[in-house]
Design a protein around this motif. Structure first.
Motif, PDB file in Angstrom:
ATOM      1  N   GLY A  59       0.822  -1.209   0.000  1.00  0.00           N
ATOM      2  CA  GLY A  59       0.000   0.000   0.000  1.00  0.00           C
ATOM      3  C   GLY A  59       0.853   1.255   0.000  1.00  0.00           C
ATOM      4  O   GLY A  59       1.964   1.280  -0.529  1.00  0.00           O
ATOM      5  N   LEU A  60       0.324   2.304   0.623  1.00  0.00           N
ATOM      6  CA  LEU A  60       1.034   3.575   0.639  1.00  0.00           C
ATOM      7  C   LEU A  60       2.286   3.507   1.514  1.00  0.00           C
ATOM      8  O   LEU A  60       3.353   3.992   1.121  1.00  0.00           O
ATOM      9  CB  LEU A  60       0.104   4.683   1.123  1.00  0.00           C
ATOM     10  N   CYS A  61       2.169   2.903   2.698  1.00  0.00           N
ATOM     11  CA  CYS A  61       3.363   2.722   3.527  1.00  0.00           C
ATOM     12  C   CYS A  61       4.407   1.894   2.789  1.00  0.00           C
ATOM     13  O   CYS A  61       5.608   2.089   2.960  1.00  0.00           O
ATOM     14  CB  CYS A  61       3.008   2.027   4.839  1.00  0.00           C
ATOM     15  N   GLY A  62       3.935   0.963   1.961  1.00  0.00           N
ATOM     16  CA  GLY A  62       4.828   0.088   1.212  1.00  0.00           C
ATOM     17  C   GLY A  62       5.331   0.677  -0.083  1.00  0.00           C
ATOM     18  O   GLY A  62       6.044   0.008  -0.833  1.00  0.00           O
ATOM     19  N   GLY A  91       7.594   6.313   2.866  1.00  0.00           N
ATOM     20  CA  GLY A  91       8.449   5.234   3.356  1.00  0.00           C
ATOM     21  C   GLY A  91       9.619   5.722   4.168  1.00  0.00           C
ATOM     22  O   GLY A  91      10.035   5.074   5.139  1.00  0.00           O
ATOM     23  N   SER A  92      10.179   6.858   3.813  1.00  0.00           N
ATOM     24  CA  SER A  92      11.316   7.385   4.567  1.00  0.00           C
ATOM     25  C   SER A  92      10.931   7.653   6.013  1.00  0.00           C
ATOM     26  O   SER A  92      11.698   7.367   6.951  1.00  0.00           O
ATOM     27  CB  SER A  92      11.832   8.675   3.916  1.00  0.00           C
ATOM     28  N   ALA A  93       9.750   8.211   6.243  1.00  0.00           N
ATOM     29  CA  ALA A  93       9.308   8.514   7.603  1.00  0.00           C
ATOM     30  C   ALA A  93       9.049   7.245   8.399  1.00  0.00           C
ATOM     31  O   ALA A  93       9.493   7.105   9.550  1.00  0.00           O
ATOM     32  CB  ALA A  93       8.051   9.377   7.559  1.00  0.00           C
ATOM     33  N   PHE A  94       8.335   6.299   7.802  1.00  0.00           N
ATOM     34  CA  PHE A  94       8.009   5.078   8.525  1.00  0.00           C
ATOM     35  C   PHE A  94       9.266   4.263   8.817  1.00  0.00           C
ATOM     36  O   PHE A  94       9.399   3.650   9.884  1.00  0.00           O
ATOM     37  CB  PHE A  94       6.994   4.252   7.742  1.00  0.00           C
ATOM     38  N   LYS A  95      10.204   4.258   7.876  1.00  0.00           N
ATOM     39  CA  LYS A  95      11.444   3.514   8.108  1.00  0.00           C
ATOM     40  C   LYS A  95      12.310   4.193   9.161  1.00  0.00           C
ATOM     41  O   LYS A  95      13.005   3.512   9.936  1.00  0.00           O
ATOM     42  CB  LYS A  95      12.210   3.350   6.792  1.00  0.00           C
ATOM     43  N   TYR A 117      19.269   0.525   2.431  1.00  0.00           N
ATOM     44  CA  TYR A 117      18.888   1.793   1.791  1.00  0.00           C
ATOM     45  C   TYR A 117      17.659   2.285   2.548  1.00  0.00           C
ATOM     46  O   TYR A 117      16.513   2.130   2.107  1.00  0.00           O
ATOM     47  CB  TYR A 117      18.577   1.577   0.314  1.00  0.00           C
ATOM     48  N   PRO A 118      17.859   2.848   3.746  1.00  0.00           N
ATOM     49  CA  PRO A 118      16.763   3.059   4.704  1.00  0.00           C
ATOM     50  C   PRO A 118      15.923   4.298   4.435  1.00  0.00           C
ATOM     51  O   PRO A 118      15.684   5.112   5.331  1.00  0.00           O
ATOM     52  CB  PRO A 118      17.510   3.165   6.031  1.00  0.00           C
ATOM     53  N   ARG A 119      15.455   4.451   3.215  1.00  0.00           N
ATOM     54  CA  ARG A 119      14.613   5.580   2.851  1.00  0.00           C
ATOM     55  C   ARG A 119      13.748   5.167   1.672  1.00  0.00           C
ATOM     56  O   ARG A 119      13.794   4.033   1.212  1.00  0.00           O
ATOM     57  CB  ARG A 119      15.463   6.795   2.471  1.00  0.00           C
ATOM     58  N   SER A 120      12.915   6.081   1.191  1.00  0.00           N
ATOM     59  CA  SER A 120      12.115   5.813   0.004  1.00  0.00           C
ATOM     60  C   SER A 120      12.989   5.862  -1.237  1.00  0.00           C
ATOM     61  O   SER A 120      14.031   6.522  -1.264  1.00  0.00           O
ATOM     62  CB  SER A 120      11.004   6.868  -0.145  1.00  0.00           C
ATOM     63  N   ARG A 121      12.528   5.170  -2.269  1.00  0.00           N
ATOM     64  CA  ARG A 121      13.176   5.317  -3.565  1.00  0.00           C
ATOM     65  C   ARG A 121      12.886   6.710  -4.126  1.00  0.00           C
ATOM     66  O   ARG A 121      11.810   7.279  -3.889  1.00  0.00           O
ATOM     67  CB  ARG A 121      12.629   4.283  -4.542  1.00  0.00           C
ATOM     68  N   PRO A 122      13.829   7.267  -4.873  1.00  0.00           N
ATOM     69  CA  PRO A 122      13.530   8.517  -5.578  1.00  0.00           C
ATOM     70  C   PRO A 122      12.318   8.308  -6.497  1.00  0.00           C
ATOM     71  O   PRO A 122      12.110   7.193  -6.983  1.00  0.00           O
ATOM     72  CB  PRO A 122      14.801   8.776  -6.399  1.00  0.00           C
ATOM     73  N   PRO A 123      11.460   9.298  -6.709  1.00  0.00           N
ATOM     74  CA  PRO A 123      11.682  10.701  -6.373  1.00  0.00           C
ATOM     75  C   PRO A 123      11.217  11.111  -4.972  1.00  0.00           C
ATOM     76  O   PRO A 123      11.290  12.275  -4.628  1.00  0.00           O
ATOM     77  CB  PRO A 123      10.844  11.434  -7.429  1.00  0.00           C
ATOM     78  N   GLN A 124      10.716  10.161  -4.173  1.00  0.00           N
ATOM     79  CA  GLN A 124      10.370  10.515  -2.805  1.00  0.00           C
ATOM     80  C   GLN A 124      11.651  10.895  -2.049  1.00  0.00           C
ATOM     81  O   GLN A 124      12.663  10.189  -2.142  1.00  0.00           O
ATOM     82  CB  GLN A 124       9.693   9.336  -2.103  1.00  0.00           C
TER      83      GLN A 124
END
Length: 335
Positions: A59-62, A287-291, A304-311
């Protein structure tokens, strides 16, 4: 899996308990790979160590938008296999959201074949928007799949279905049996229940539960895709304790517990640290926030403890706020 024709009879008894919306752990120099080992550990933590009741995958968190179709399939396969090994009767929800109806159908069929129980659809979120667009989506998907479906009304779509529109869609498409209301507007859920009482509703604003929505039958006894695993640890199950009080109809105790346990301060502080309220503005870090929060609790987030770009990554100042929120709550040692 509940078939479309069985959805309405199945949903009230099945869509219950604490169901965790999982982030997707990445690895590689630019997050090119899904860290399957970290995902398995996360599933084991949620269903085993915390003893929660189910998982929401992709989902969105994912960060569904950041994954290829094949990655999304593999993500669900790994999560389902691990969940069934840990807790065979766990509720498994998939989210085949896409701007492409062909992919939505492909992912919904795959979810059914893989062993997910229900798929939640996000209203169209690029170019097409509004009731007629959602009706087009459901017309196409429902004719080509045979699975219980839910609606995920979320600010991330940049528009929302009204209660009347949700009810009309449910009336036309019997496979639709549930609504995850991510609008943080309890009045929306109350209005929807009045005109479509057959729908299982989760209201993301937990104040609604302390206000008696569960007692009145407006909302279901299930958190259908939350992040309770970011608000407790196996040795301090704050959120599970709150939920147990709510489903036991101990509202006075639940109100006191919400404040006295520190949950109110923790949720307020984390939402502020994440950078948005989910009402006034959408998350821009997902994802960056939740991670970042998961990392503070010792959960695996991949290398890679963040969201993939472009996030974007979560700024250091906001990460510091996440750490401080946990320290103040007592979930992290004060030192």
């Amino acid at each position: 899996m509940a078939r479309a024709s069985e959805a309405r009879q199945w949903a009230p008894g099945a869509l219950r308990g604490l169901v965790d919306s999982l982030y997707t752990p990445f690895s590689g120099p630019g997050g090119e790979h899904v860290d399957e080992g970290a995902l398995r550990t996360l599933v084991t933590h949620c269903l085993g160590a915390l003893d929660h009741d189910g998982i929401w995958v992709g989902g969105l968190c994912g960060e569904a938008w950041a994954l290829s179709t094949e990655e999304r399939k593999r993500l669900l396969e790994v999560a389902v296999a691990q969940a069934r090994a840990i807790k065979p009767d766990a509720l498994i929800e998939a989210c085949p959201a896409s701007t492409n109806v062909l992919e939505t159908v492909e992912l919904t069929r795959h979810a059914a074949a893989t062993g997910a129980d229900i798929c939640f659809l996000i209203p169209p979120y690029f170019e097409a928007s509004g009731y007629e667009s959602m009706r087009e989506l459901l017309t196409y998907v429902a004719a080509r799949t045979d699975m219980a479906l839910g609606l995920f009304n979320t600010p991330a779509a940049k528009w929302a279905l009204t209660p009347e529109e949700c009810a009309r869609l449910a009336d036309e498409f019997p496979a639709v049996c549930a609504v995850k209301s991510g609008l943080f507007r309890p009045s929306h859920s109350a209005a929807l229940h009045r005109i479509a009482p057959e729908l299982v509703i989760w209201e993301c604003e937990m104040l609604a539960y302390r206000g008696g929505f569960l007692r009145r039958g407006i909302t279901a006894a299930g958190i259908l895709g939350g992040t309770a695993y970011l608000y407790e640890t196996p040795s301090n199950k704050l959120y599970s304790e709150q939920w147990e009080l709510l489903v036991s109809d101990k509202l006075s105790e639940a109100i006191d517990h919400w404040y006295d346990s520190g949950l109110d301060d923790l949720t307020t502080s984390l939402h502020r640290a994440f950078g948005a309220s989910n009402v006034d503005a959408p998350y821009i870090h997902w994802g960056s926030a939740f991670k970042a929060a998961a990392y503070e609790l010792g959960l695996p987030v991949g290398d890679y403890p963040r969201s993939r770009p472009p996030q974007p990554a979560l700024p250091d100042a906001m990460r510091a706020l996440v750490h401080e929120a946990y320290r103040q709550s007592g979930l992290l040692p004060s030192s």
